[in-house]
Design an enzyme around this catalytic site. Structure first.
Site, PDB file in Angstrom:
ATOM      1  CG  ASN A   6      -1.752   1.181   1.408  1.00 42.02           C
ATOM      2  OD1 ASN A   6      -1.825   2.018   0.500  1.00 42.02           O
ATOM      3  ND2 ASN A   6      -2.414   1.303   2.554  1.00 42.02           N
ATOM      4  CG  HIS A  90      -5.988   1.681   5.295  1.00 39.93           C
ATOM      5  ND1 HIS A  90      -5.536   2.636   6.182  1.00 39.93           N
ATOM      6  CD2 HIS A  90      -4.983   0.799   5.139  1.00 39.93           C
ATOM      7  CE1 HIS A  90      -4.285   2.339   6.531  1.00 39.93           C
ATOM      8  NE2 HIS A  90      -3.929   1.226   5.909  1.00 39.93           N
ATOM      9  CD  GLU A 159      -3.639  -2.815   7.446  1.00 37.84           C
ATOM     10  OE1 GLU A 159      -2.500  -2.948   7.021  1.00 37.84           O
ATOM     11  OE2 GLU A 159      -4.398  -1.896   7.092  1.00 37.84           O
ATOM     12  N   GLY A 165       2.288   2.135  10.719  1.00 38.62           N
ATOM     13  CA  GLY A 165       3.202   3.249  10.487  1.00 38.62           C
ATOM     14  C   GLY A 165       3.964   3.696  11.722  1.00 38.62           C
ATOM     15  CB  SER A 196       5.048  -1.789  12.127  1.00 41.68           C
ATOM     16  OG  SER A 196       4.659  -0.443  12.321  1.00 41.68           O
TER      17      SER A 196
HETATM   18  P1  PGA Z   1       2.700   0.156   7.649  1.00 40.88           P
HETATM   19  O1  PGA Z   1       1.268   0.317   6.941  1.00 40.88           O
HETATM   20  O2  PGA Z   1       3.292  -1.129   7.113  1.00 40.88           O
HETATM   21  O3  PGA Z   1       3.477   1.372   7.230  1.00 40.88           O
HETATM   22  O4  PGA Z   1       2.454   0.079   9.099  1.00 40.88           O
HETATM   23  C1  PGA Z   1       0.423  -0.779   6.775  1.00 40.88           C
HETATM   24  C2  PGA Z   1      -0.920  -0.338   6.250  1.00 40.88           C
HETATM   25  O5  PGA Z   1      -1.383   0.750   6.610  1.00 40.88           O
HETATM   26  O6  PGA Z   1      -1.561  -1.059   5.462  1.00 40.88           O
END
Ligand code: PGA
Length: 238
Positions: A6, A90, A159, A165, A196
């Site tokens: 993504n 999301h 998630e 993030g 992450s």
């Molecule tokens: P991230 O994002 O790997 O940067 O934590 C994952 C996502 O939001 O799908």
């Protein structure tokens, strides 16, 4: 095994094209049988049929063919790129962009009507996590309101919002606990984890029996890094 990138609000049409060419070359010359998906920003969409190994998808759309929806795009615009693969629900759209469960369910129904492949995202915020597992599950089930969980082109991405993030992934035992419960409800629907994910934690995450793949943000922005993640996923024997 699904390995999805993504891009969020990163990359331009030019850099996305370079990325996708490099990814296609890697997949052309490696023995990878994972389902690889990439979700660039809408301005960087490219024709899906240009790529034979990568499924190109949209991070967002409005549930209409076309019309007066300033700033939005519908199925007419996605159709120009041959896009049949979308992210819905999301947490950045739910929280930052204030999308309601009702709008999300409308998007879901529209995507289903069009026969699109869907990655449907769910995840609890930190304060809910701190209240314990029953609060987490109650929260997660509420994110299935109005959603047809029997749709055959559905994958669900769990998630936890506090893990997205932040560089702090959920603990393997917590991912395992929630994923097992979700999976018992989802049956054959693939269940992904996101938040992450990186080259350090990927292999223990996808070794979990209830995990059928990952949705990756930050660690997938660089194509060499994403190829490394794909190779790790491929090497995990399940
Ligand atoms: P991230 O994002 O790997 O940067 O934590 C994952 C996502 O939001 O799908």
């Amino acid at each position: 095994m699904i390995v999805a990138a993504n891009f969020k609000t990163n990359h331009t049409r030019e850099t996305a094209a370079i990325y996708l060419d490099a990814l296609e070359l890697f997949l052309d010359t490696s023995f990878i049988d994972c389902d690889i998906r990439v979700y660039p920003p809408l301005t960087a969409l490219l024709r899906a049929d240009l790529y034979s190994h990568v499924k190109l998808g949209a991070q967002n759309f409005y549930p209409v063919v076309s019309g007066a929806y300033t700033g939005e795009i519908g199925s007419h615009q996605l159709g120009e790129f041959g896009i049949k693969n979308v992210l819905i629900g999301h947490s950045e759209r739910r929280v930052t962009l204030k999308e309601t469960q009702d709008l999300i369910a409308q998007k879901y129904a529209f995507a289903k009507e069009n026969g699109w492949e869907i990655i449907y995202c769910i995840g609890e915020p930190k304060d809910v996590r701190e209240q314990g597992i029953s609060a987490v599950l109650e929260y997660l089930w509420s994110e299935f309101d109005g959603i047809d969980m029997d749709y055959e082109r559905l994958s669900v991405a769990y998630e936890p919002i506090w893990a997205i993030g932040t560089g702090v992934s959920a603990k393997i035992k917590d991912i395992d606990e929630i994923s097992n419960i979700l999976k018992s409800k989802l049956g054959n629907t693939p269940l992904l984890y996101g938040g992450s994910v990186n080259s350090e934690n990927l292999s223990s995450i996808i070794s979990l029996s209830s995990c059928d793949g990952v949705l990756v943000g930050n660690a997938a922005l660089d194509v060499a890094n994403f190829c490394k993640l794909i190779q790790i996923a491929q090497n995990v024997k399940k």
